[in-house]
Design a protein around this motif. Sequence first.
Motif, PDB file in Angstrom:
ATOM      1  N   ALA A 206       8.837  -3.967  -3.541  1.00  0.00           N
ATOM      2  CA  ALA A 206       9.921  -4.406  -4.421  1.00  0.00           C
ATOM      3  C   ALA A 206       9.697  -3.908  -5.845  1.00  0.00           C
ATOM      4  N   VAL A 207       8.457  -3.976  -6.305  1.00  0.00           N
ATOM      5  CA  VAL A 207       8.129  -3.510  -7.659  1.00  0.00           C
ATOM      6  C   VAL A 207       8.376  -2.011  -7.777  1.00  0.00           C
ATOM      7  N   TYR A 208       7.864  -1.244  -6.823  1.00  0.00           N
ATOM      8  CA  TYR A 208       8.023   0.212  -6.881  1.00  0.00           C
ATOM      9  C   TYR A 208       9.476   0.621  -6.691  1.00  0.00           C
ATOM     10  N   ASP A 209      10.179  -0.048  -5.772  1.00  0.00           N
ATOM     11  CA  ASP A 209      11.559   0.332  -5.491  1.00  0.00           C
ATOM     12  C   ASP A 209      12.469   0.072  -6.689  1.00  0.00           C
ATOM     13  N   ASN A 210      12.151  -0.950  -7.457  1.00  0.00           N
ATOM     14  CA  ASN A 210      12.995  -1.315  -8.596  1.00  0.00           C
ATOM     15  C   ASN A 210      12.610  -0.622  -9.901  1.00  0.00           C
ATOM     16  N   PHE A 211      11.348  -0.228 -10.023  1.00  0.00           N
ATOM     17  CA  PHE A 211      10.891   0.283 -11.312  1.00  0.00           C
ATOM     18  C   PHE A 211      10.324   1.701 -11.296  1.00  0.00           C
ATOM     19  N   PHE A 212       9.974   2.234 -10.142  1.00  0.00           N
ATOM     20  CA  PHE A 212       9.290   3.523 -10.129  1.00  0.00           C
ATOM     21  C   PHE A 212       9.961   4.593  -9.263  1.00  0.00           C
ATOM     22  N   PHE A 213      10.346   4.246  -8.042  1.00  0.00           N
ATOM     23  CA  PHE A 213      10.863   5.251  -7.124  1.00  0.00           C
ATOM     24  C   PHE A 213      12.116   5.936  -7.674  1.00  0.00           C
ATOM     25  N   GLU A 214      12.141   7.260  -7.526  1.00  0.00           N
ATOM     26  CA  GLU A 214      13.337   8.033  -7.851  1.00  0.00           C
ATOM     27  C   GLU A 214      14.150   8.321  -6.583  1.00  0.00           C
ATOM     28  N   LYS A 215      13.441   8.390  -5.457  1.00  0.00           N
ATOM     29  CA  LYS A 215      14.094   8.588  -4.160  1.00  0.00           C
ATOM     30  C   LYS A 215      13.901   7.323  -3.335  1.00  0.00           C
ATOM     31  N   HIS A 216      14.989   6.686  -2.994  1.00  0.00           N
ATOM     32  CA  HIS A 216      14.912   5.397  -2.296  1.00  0.00           C
ATOM     33  C   HIS A 216      15.129   5.604  -0.792  1.00  0.00           C
ATOM     34  N   ASN A 217      14.048   6.067  -0.139  1.00  0.00           N
ATOM     35  CA  ASN A 217      14.138   6.403   1.280  1.00  0.00           C
ATOM     36  C   ASN A 217      13.318   5.476   2.165  1.00  0.00           C
ATOM     37  N   MET A 218      13.014   4.299   1.648  1.00  0.00           N
ATOM     38  CA  MET A 218      12.396   3.248   2.453  1.00  0.00           C
ATOM     39  C   MET A 218      13.182   1.965   2.233  1.00  0.00           C
ATOM     40  N   ASN A 219      13.186   1.103   3.240  1.00  0.00           N
ATOM     41  CA  ASN A 219      13.873  -0.177   3.094  1.00  0.00           C
ATOM     42  C   ASN A 219      12.941  -1.311   3.486  1.00  0.00           C
ATOM     43  N   TYR A 220      13.398  -2.538   3.247  1.00  0.00           N
ATOM     44  CA  TYR A 220      12.540  -3.698   3.472  1.00  0.00           C
ATOM     45  C   TYR A 220      12.183  -3.890   4.949  1.00  0.00           C
ATOM     46  N   ILE A 221      13.090  -3.561   5.843  1.00  0.00           N
ATOM     47  CA  ILE A 221      12.793  -3.699   7.277  1.00  0.00           C
ATOM     48  C   ILE A 221      11.640  -2.784   7.665  1.00  0.00           C
ATOM     49  N   GLU A 222      11.680  -1.541   7.195  1.00  0.00           N
ATOM     50  CA  GLU A 222      10.602  -0.594   7.482  1.00  0.00           C
ATOM     51  C   GLU A 222       9.279  -1.092   6.903  1.00  0.00           C
ATOM     52  N   VAL A 223       9.334  -1.590   5.683  1.00  0.00           N
ATOM     53  CA  VAL A 223       8.119  -2.072   5.022  1.00  0.00           C
ATOM     54  C   VAL A 223       7.520  -3.253   5.776  1.00  0.00           C
ATOM     55  N   ILE A 224       8.357  -4.180   6.208  1.00  0.00           N
ATOM     56  CA  ILE A 224       7.870  -5.356   6.950  1.00  0.00           C
ATOM     57  C   ILE A 224       7.236  -4.937   8.271  1.00  0.00           C
ATOM     58  N   ILE A 225       7.891  -4.033   8.998  1.00  0.00           N
ATOM     59  CA  ILE A 225       7.358  -3.587  10.286  1.00  0.00           C
ATOM     60  C   ILE A 225       6.024  -2.860  10.104  1.00  0.00           C
ATOM     61  N   ILE A 226       5.980  -1.939   9.135  1.00  0.00           N
ATOM     62  CA  ILE A 226       4.754  -1.173   8.905  1.00  0.00           C
ATOM     63  C   ILE A 226       3.627  -2.071   8.429  1.00  0.00           C
ATOM     64  N   SER A 227       3.922  -2.967   7.492  1.00  0.00           N
ATOM     65  CA  SER A 227       2.878  -3.853   6.971  1.00  0.00           C
ATOM     66  C   SER A 227       2.384  -4.818   8.046  1.00  0.00           C
ATOM     67  N   LEU A 228       3.266  -5.232   8.944  1.00  0.00           N
ATOM     68  CA  LEU A 228       2.853  -6.090  10.059  1.00  0.00           C
ATOM     69  C   LEU A 228       1.887  -5.340  10.968  1.00  0.00           C
ATOM     70  N   LEU A 229       2.214  -4.101  11.293  1.00  0.00           N
ATOM     71  CA  LEU A 229       1.326  -3.271  12.113  1.00  0.00           C
ATOM     72  C   LEU A 229      -0.022  -3.083  11.430  1.00  0.00           C
ATOM     73  N   LEU A 230       0.017  -2.813  10.127  1.00  0.00           N
ATOM     74  CA  LEU A 230      -1.226  -2.576   9.396  1.00  0.00           C
ATOM     75  C   LEU A 230      -2.078  -3.838   9.297  1.00  0.00           C
ATOM     76  N   ALA A 231      -1.444  -4.998   9.174  1.00  0.00           N
ATOM     77  CA  ALA A 231      -2.195  -6.252   9.134  1.00  0.00           C
ATOM     78  C   ALA A 231      -2.945  -6.466  10.454  1.00  0.00           C
ATOM     79  N   LEU A 232      -2.270  -6.175  11.559  1.00  0.00           N
ATOM     80  CA  LEU A 232      -2.914  -6.299  12.871  1.00  0.00           C
ATOM     81  C   LEU A 232      -4.041  -5.275  13.023  1.00  0.00           C
TER      82      LEU A 232
END
Length: 289
Positions: A206-232
């Motif tokens: 959320a911080v990067y998407d709102n303040f840093f990214f110039e190309k917005h090619n990721m969304n919250y669903i992708e982030v949640i799925i990836i972070s869930l996989l990485l946590a496991l």
Amino acid sequence: MLKRTVFGILAALFGITIIVFCYTPAMVITVAALSATACFELNKCIGLKNKPIYYISVCVAAIIPAYYEYAEEINSLLNIKFSPVAFLVFYIILLMGLMLAKYEETKFEEVASVIVSSVLVPYAFASLFRLRDMWVTYPDVYDKHYGRFFILFALLAAWLTDTFAYFTGSLIGKHKMCPNISPKKTVEGAIGGIVGGVLSCVILFAVYDNFFFEKHNMNYIEVIIISLLLALISMVGDLSASVIKRNFNVKDFGNVVPGHGGVMDRFDSGLFVIAALNAIIVIYRGILS
């Protein structure tokens, strides 16, 4: 509790250092040193007595991340096109030859473990460079800010999953998760770790998407799925390290940070997560292309 807090501060300082210096030789030196130290610790853990294998493998562990960063410059200087696969083949042959030279004190399983410590572990550390350079690999998808973002994403997914799991387990943990591997880990702690790890990654995005990214090619669903996989995956890495220590009857891999163990104790889950995030991005981009 105090040790965990101290490490949290040290981890934060390390993360900040990596982010600030990720495009300088300081990062290469840091990653090469971590890789060599981790290899040294694993060699010591398995009780390796073959000194030539011991020290050659530590050198190789330091060289692999450094070569990844400076491959073009090295190839140009030597006027050759270096083949990592060919290097790996002859390196393994060298290890086998050194095993034969000191057969009485060297077991095959030790050589197999050395291949893991001096090749796979450095490969995982070198994945930090691959994450940093994702904007170069996929210039139409990511901008330069994604480089630092992916590194932070991996570190948060690993370390904060572990941190939240520890505190949740300490407070409300009742049901043992893997008593034969790690008696202190609980189901409640694992759930708390996953939730905390995912939330941390979502906040970072959320911080990067709102303040840093110039190309917005990721969304919250992708982030949640990836972070869930990485946590496991982080938990798999942590438990795998516990199995290794239990197999060789050691409490810690090393004592680089007094009270916290060695590099492998601090990066056991991190190595899994860093390499896995790199693989996930490559596979995902390949599917979409």
